[in-house]
Design a protein around this motif. Structure first.
Motif, mmCIF file in Angstrom:
data_model
loop_
_atom_site.group_PDB
_atom_site.id
_atom_site.type_symbol
_atom_site.label_atom_id
_atom_site.label_comp_id
_atom_site.label_asym_id
_atom_site.label_seq_id
_atom_site.Cartn_x
_atom_site.Cartn_y
_atom_site.Cartn_z
ATOM 1 N N ASP A 338 0.829 -1.202 0.000
ATOM 2 C CA ASP A 338 0.000 0.000 0.000
ATOM 3 C C ASP A 338 0.861 1.249 0.000
ATOM 4 O OD1 ASP A 338 0.921 -0.672 2.560
ATOM 5 O OD2 ASP A 338 -0.795 0.223 3.583
ATOM 6 N N ARG A 342 5.054 4.326 6.343
ATOM 7 C CA ARG A 342 4.542 4.310 7.716
ATOM 8 C C ARG A 342 4.580 2.897 8.293
ATOM 9 N NH1 ARG A 342 -1.308 5.667 5.540
ATOM 10 N NH2 ARG A 342 -2.101 3.576 5.126
ATOM 11 N N GLU A 344 3.120 0.285 8.208
ATOM 12 C CA GLU A 344 2.179 -0.553 7.484
ATOM 13 C C GLU A 344 2.947 -1.312 6.396
ATOM 14 O OE1 GLU A 344 -1.568 1.263 7.222
ATOM 15 O OE2 GLU A 344 -2.482 -0.448 6.269
ATOM 16 N N TRP A 348 -1.417 -5.220 0.680
ATOM 17 C CA TRP A 348 -2.877 -5.046 0.636
ATOM 18 C C TRP A 348 -3.419 -5.496 -0.719
ATOM 19 C CZ3 TRP A 348 -6.304 -4.165 4.365
ATOM 20 C CH2 TRP A 348 -5.835 -3.651 5.575
ATOM 21 N N ASP A 351 -5.410 -2.748 -3.022
ATOM 22 C CA ASP A 351 -4.523 -1.812 -3.704
ATOM 23 C C ASP A 351 -3.864 -2.504 -4.894
ATOM 24 O OD1 ASP A 351 -4.905 -1.382 -0.875
ATOM 25 O OD2 ASP A 351 -3.550 0.316 -1.007
ATOM 26 N N TRP A 404 -11.034 -6.296 -2.412
ATOM 27 C CA TRP A 404 -9.702 -6.619 -1.881
ATOM 28 C C TRP A 404 -9.390 -8.072 -2.255
ATOM 29 C CZ3 TRP A 404 -11.622 -2.130 -0.807
ATOM 30 C CH2 TRP A 404 -10.776 -1.108 -0.407
ATOM 31 N N PHE A 454 -14.449 -3.240 3.097
ATOM 32 C CA PHE A 454 -13.838 -1.907 3.213
ATOM 33 C C PHE A 454 -14.640 -0.860 2.436
ATOM 34 C CE2 PHE A 454 -10.109 -4.638 4.000
ATOM 35 C CZ PHE A 454 -9.761 -4.141 5.244
ATOM 36 N N TRP A 457 -13.417 2.642 -0.277
ATOM 37 C CA TRP A 457 -12.433 3.176 0.672
ATOM 38 C C TRP A 457 -11.967 4.586 0.291
ATOM 39 C CZ3 TRP A 457 -11.453 1.736 5.346
ATOM 40 C CH2 TRP A 457 -10.226 2.033 5.953
ATOM 41 N N PHE A 567 -11.366 4.065 -3.547
ATOM 42 C CA PHE A 567 -10.548 2.994 -4.133
ATOM 43 C C PHE A 567 -11.309 2.133 -5.140
ATOM 44 C CE2 PHE A 567 -6.594 1.919 -1.432
ATOM 45 C CZ PHE A 567 -6.335 3.249 -1.207
ATOM 46 N N GLU A 611 -2.410 8.971 -1.055
ATOM 47 C CA GLU A 611 -3.457 8.060 -0.590
ATOM 48 C C GLU A 611 -4.828 8.748 -0.587
ATOM 49 O OE1 GLU A 611 -2.782 6.782 3.424
ATOM 50 O OE2 GLU A 611 -4.163 5.096 3.249
ATOM 51 N N HIS A 632 1.114 6.199 -2.381
ATOM 52 C CA HIS A 632 0.090 5.162 -2.322
ATOM 53 C C HIS A 632 -0.451 5.011 -3.739
ATOM 54 C CE1 HIS A 632 -1.447 3.629 1.528
ATOM 55 N NE2 HIS A 632 -2.549 3.277 0.888
#
Ligand code: BGC
Length: 728
Positions: A338, A342, A344, A348, A351, A404, A454, A457, A567, A611, A632
């Protein structure tokens, strides 16, 4: 793999969660050597040195896979590096294994209970006399703490050039399974580019910042002397704040620091086990004079051949395209992530699937996806669910989110379209079926309504409620995605010679259920009418009156004057408009420079895709410190519209890998010219157009052995290999 499966997994008897463990072994080569090959892998990430020299160019080896089930082995030819007396030294850092997602304790199981690293290796020596010898990892190897006295993917590292472990020990056995070992399946991650520092900035707060001019993923190589005993610190950040000061709050808990323990001598340093997402670095405790030439950013990502190029008369669109390319470079680091900065940086699925089509225009991503999709299949639960991130960290067994989990169908299908990879389709078929059956079990009368999703998103339909999953009705999105994914499954089954009639019937029933529940008279019912809802109904072929639904979509866009999609809707919004005659509206959206739009971030100086549509606001303030990545790629999916509709280069799914090309560019009065090319498996495909004196000149290149259908405002042409020009 040759001998590694007979080696023993070893670990350090000392548990050190965030440090480098160095394993060394000395050996002699007494006879005439013909070849020497080292097979190695680790739970963690590793580097190998032989006689003090680095082996190979693989960065962050062995990459990131579903560790419990699959672990890649690399084989290095080390023949030329050996002498009579040799020492092999392998440093292992925690890498992806050491991280855990903030606040999620459940994923502790992922780390086999303990956050420790382990190594397995085999060095095979083949002699001229026909004999051979294998040096295996075992209890005879020495273990000590390495000079990276701390290393963690999120927090960064501390390097002490003078650190020597006072208590070297012998390695101990690590109980693990050798059956998970496999030859490297994906692309290697390597150092790709070196970017010199552009500018030194002293901020209003008095901070010293080095700007590399590009938001990127990798690390800084720096030259430092420093005062003995002092620890110099590099902080990484993507943007400056509204006042022009260093900003790192969007990295959340990831400290993302490079720390160097100075000894008064000059050193050149870069990390062995870490990477960062950054454009700016802030220097702290830097006693040296700060000179640009002492800092170089090294861009690190998976090896992928660049295949796509796009250029047009709008400098702003060219910058947007540049940002998409850098989004892919920054987030295709062994797994499609993603974001790279950060706490994370995860695989994902959503994405990955929305961006895969653009990705496959930009670069050759076949091998990259072969590996990641093997992990996806390995992580799929027996009852069909696909975890939200691959490799899985969340351990959410019972639920898959629409858009996803559909990476299981969409990504292999894209590999088929772009590279004609039928084997991958055959390998993916069971997992696709299993997923579709999970959806059917989570549906009532054709509506997928029993899972958590999600949603669209980060859409703007409900911007006052946290800008995340509220907006377009989730059952609508989920059912639309079921219809889309089951269409892919049906095509995949037919390609493999299987009878898909059962899935067809269920899909058709679901289309009827969707129309009954969410639509009337060819339009999405007012209570469900969002841009994303209308986009999906059109683009996934669900509406029984595409012209009417597209008109509704066009009205929804023109009435508010901008996009509101997240998204789920964004990747298809422009396609749904152009495919149905609303070319001008699509261009209005892509050329819009005010918030919200793609070009807003470009106007704000972005060098990668954001993002959030409003990651940074007009006045330089941030929408939030939560979840605000400036690298992102998801919204960068728009690049597939730039190649496919602006330049008009499309793959024909009946004859994939551009064996038959569909050229159908859409022009606009605000764009004077477009040029694009894709270096396909069948040769170089090119399209360009130019508007001059009220006419448009189109030039298309069809590679040898390929054919194309050219669709222009004045008609359709079937052409063979060669360059074809038209003036319309
Ligand atoms: C990630 C996204 C991801 C999402 C799930 C975020 O934290 O950064 O890109 O898809 O969670 O909705």
């Amino acid at each position: 793999m040759k001998n590694i499966t007979n080696a023993q997994w070893i670990k350090s008897p000392k548990l050190c969660k965030e440090c480098e463990i160095r394993y060394t072994k000395s050996f002699e080569v007494k006879k005439d050597l013909v070849s020497a090959s080292l097979e190695a892998t680790a739970l963690g990430v590793y580097v190998v040195d032989i006689n003090g020299e680095r082996v190979g160019d693989y960065v962050l080896a062995p990459g990131w896979t579903a560790y419990q089930k699959r672990l890649q082995v690399e084989t290095y030819d080390v023949t030329a590096m050996l002498k009579e007396n040799n020492t092999v030294s392998i440093g292992v850092g925690p890498g992806w294994k050491g991280r855990y997602f903030t606040g999620n304790e459940r994923c502790a199981g992922y780390f086999l209970g303990v956050r420790e690293t382990a190594l397995i290796a085999a060095l095979t020596l083949e002699y001229a006399d026909g004999t051979s010898e294998v040096i295996y990892t075992d209890g005879s190897w020495t273990v000590e703490l390495g000079k990276f006295i701390s290393t963690d993917l999120y927090n960064g590292y501390t390097y002490d050039p003078n650190f020597v472990d006072a208590e070297p020990m012998k390695a101990v056995a690590f109980p693990h399974n050798n059956k998970i070992l496999l030859d490297r399946q994906g692309e290697k991650v390597i150092e790709q580019e070196r970017i010199p520092a552009k500018e030194i900035i002293i901020t209003p707060k008095g901070e010293t910042i080095v700007d590399f001019g590009q938001n990127l993923t990798g690390y800084v190589e720096f030259k430092i002397k420093g005062s003995k005993g002092e620890t110099a610190v590099i902080h990484h950040g993507e943007v400056l704040d509204a006042q022009g000061n260093f900003y790192r709050d969007n990295l959340r808990s990831a400290k993302a620091q490079a720390r160097f323990v100075c000894d008064g001598e000059e050193h050149i340093c870069k990390p062995d086990f870490d990477f960062f997402g950054f454009r700016y670095i802030k220097l702290e405790n830097w006693s040296d004079e700060v000179k640009l030439e002492n800092f170089t950013a090294i861009v690190v990502h998976s090896e992928m051949k660049r295949t796509g190029h796009f250029e047009c008369s709008s400098e702003m669109l060219n910058k947007l395209y540049h940002n998409v390319i850098w989004g892919q470079k920054g987030n295709y680091l062994d797994v499609p992530t993603d974001c790279p900065q950060r706490d994370e940086r995860l695989g994902w699925t959503g994405d990955a699937q929305v961006f895969v089509k653009a990705a496959a225009y930009n670069f050759d991503v076949e091998r990259f996806f072969i590996k990641w999709l093997a992990d996806l299949r390995a992580e799929q639960r027996p009852w069909g669910t696909i975890p939200h991130v691959i490799p899985d960290l969340f351990d959410v067994d019972e639920n898959s989110s629409a858009a996803w989990a559909d990476a299981v169908t969409v990504c292999p299908w894209q590999m088929y379209l772009s590279y004609a990879n039928k084997d991958l389709i055959a390998e993916s078929l069971d997992s696709m079926k299993n997923y579709i059956e999970y959806i059917e079990n989570s549906s009532v009368d054709g509506i997928w309504c029993k899972s958590w999703h999600f949603g669209d998103w980060l859409n703007l339909d409900a911007s006052d409620v946290g800008k995340c999953d509220i907006g377009t009705n989730k059952d609508l999105i989920a059912t639309a995605y079921y219809i889309y994914s089951s269409e892919i499954l049906i095509k995949a089954m037919e390609l493999c010679g299987e009878d898909a009639s059962e899935y067809k019937t269920k899909r058709e029933n679901s289309i009827i259920a969707f129309r009954n529940m969410f639509m009337e008279n060819g339009r999405v019912k007012p209570e469900y009418a969002t841009q994303t809802a209308a986009t999906l109904a059109v683009h996934f072929g669900i509406s029984d009156n595409a012209a009417e639904t597209a008109k509704q979509l066009n009205d929804l866009v023109t009435e508010c004057g901008h996009l509101k999609t997240g998204f789920v809707g964004t990747p298809y919004l422009l396609h749904a408009l152009t495919d149905n005659g609303y070319v001008k509206t699509a261009y209005d959206l892509i050329l819009r420079e005010d918030y919200p739009s793609w070009l807003f971030s470009v106007r704000m100086g972005a060098t990668t895709i954001w993002e959030h549509w409003d990651g940074m606001r007009e006045d330089g303030t941030m929408w939030s410190t939560e979840m605000n990545s400036f690298n992102h790629y998801a919204y960068g999916a728009v690049a597939d519209w730039m190649y496919g509709d602006m330049a008009g280069i499309k793959v024909d799914e009946k004859n994939p890998a551009y064996k038959h090309i569909l050229f159908k560019p859409y022009t606009d009065s605000r764009i004077d010219w477009v040029k694009a090319s894709v270096d396909t498996r069948n040769g170089l495909v090119k399209s360009e157009w130019k508007r001059e004196n009220g006419k448009t000149t189109y030039i298309f290149t069809v590679p040898e052995g390929c054919t194309a259908t050219v669709t222009l405002p004045d008609g359709e042409y079937e052409v063979g290999a060669g360059t074809h020009s038209y003036i319309v």
